[in-house]
Design an enzyme around this catalytic site. Structure first.
Site, PDB file in Angstrom:
ATOM      1  CG  LEU B 110       3.262   5.332   2.706  1.00 17.14           C
ATOM      2  CD1 LEU B 110       2.938   4.600   3.785  1.00 17.14           C
ATOM      3  CD2 LEU B 110       4.629   5.668   2.535  1.00 17.14           C
ATOM      4  CG  ASP B 111       5.511   2.251  -3.239  1.00 17.46           C
ATOM      5  OD1 ASP B 111       6.514   2.057  -4.204  1.00 17.46           O
ATOM      6  OD2 ASP B 111       5.647   1.690  -1.997  1.00 17.46           O
ATOM      7  CB  SER B 112       1.988  -2.123  -3.360  1.00 16.92           C
ATOM      8  OG  SER B 112       3.037  -2.136  -4.408  1.00 16.92           O
TER       9      SER B 112
END
Lengths: 80, 175
Positions: B110-112
């Protein structure tokens, strides 16, 4: 050498803070379909601009996002 | 005949419809002019004042549901894992493999932005806002669980406040 400066870091935090506010507001939408729609819209807007590197452009986008969020909050208030 | 009316009077439609309105049910034992004029119709005092078993049971259930069970660390764990599994951006392959040591970005890809979404979903689930500065501490499931335990003052010993004893206010033999 890290190409991102402190200013980038600050601007990134602002963008994430905006995303956070958007998501918190979206959670308050009663209608599940509308909630999904707005969330997808927000995601696509943020993902579309994720490769921006110019500080001025990023700040502009964040300001536009803030304005959209305020409009959304107003619309929700009037709907309830 | 009057006894029949008294006994069965409240099973007439309008009073049955009252069971779906919680505020009305809470007031059902106190008679006010507004009570008697329920559902836009005027009912004689005697009909409204008779408690029926259906309404009693409904109020009893509502009373027992009013207190939520106290949280244990395991409750928090399971709820956090459930929220993570419900998140739509996680690949199907990773969904049921989420454990305490899972790192949102390294293990789940996942990203931020996704991270923000998950934490906001947790805020929604547990009912309190997590300050922005704390988001940086919450990158693994274990961190999230520990943070929530600390913030909600959850102890290991679960003191049950919901007992199985019936609520004396709604006891059946008070008819």
């Amino acid at each position: 050498m890290n190409q991102f400066s402190l200013k980038h870091f600050i601007v990134r935090s602002q963008a994430l803070a905006l995303y956070r506010d958007v998501m918190r507001t979206v959670m308050k939408i009663e209608d599940q379909d509308y909630r999904k729609e707005i969330r997808e819209w927000a995601r696509s807007e943020f993902h579309r601009n994720r490769s921006l590197r110019d500080l001025g452009e990023i700040r502009t986008q964040v300001a536009l996002g803030r304005r959209s969020l305020n409009e959304l909050k107003l619309a929700m208030q009037m709907a309830s | 005949m009057l006894k029949t009316i008294l006994r069965h009077g409240c099973r007439l439609r309008s009073v049955v419809n009252m069971r779906f309105s919680a505020p009305l049910c809470n007031n059902i034992h106190t008679l006010t002019p507004s009570n008697v004029q329920a559902n836009g119709q005027i009912w004689p005092h005697v009909f409204v004042s008779r408690r029926t078993r259906m309404i009693d049971q409904f109020v009893k259930d509502a009373g027992q549901m009013r207190t939520s069970p106290p949280l244990t660390p395991r409750d928090i764990e399971s709820r956090v894992l459930r929220i993570c599994n419900e998140y739509d951006k996680i690949q199907e392959a990773n969904k049921n493999k989420i454990t305490l040591v899972t790192h949102f970005m390294n293990d789940l890809g996942l990203d931020s932005l996704d991270h923000v979404e998950i934490i906001v979903a947790l805020e929604n689930e547990f009912g309190f806002e997590i300050p922005d500065a704390d988001y940086d501490k919450l990158y693994t499931v274990q961190n999230v669980v520990d943070y929530l335990i600390k913030k909600m003052n959850v102890t290991d010993r679960s003191k049950t406040t919901v007992s199985s004893a019936p609520d004396p206010r709604y006891d059946d033999h008070h008819h």
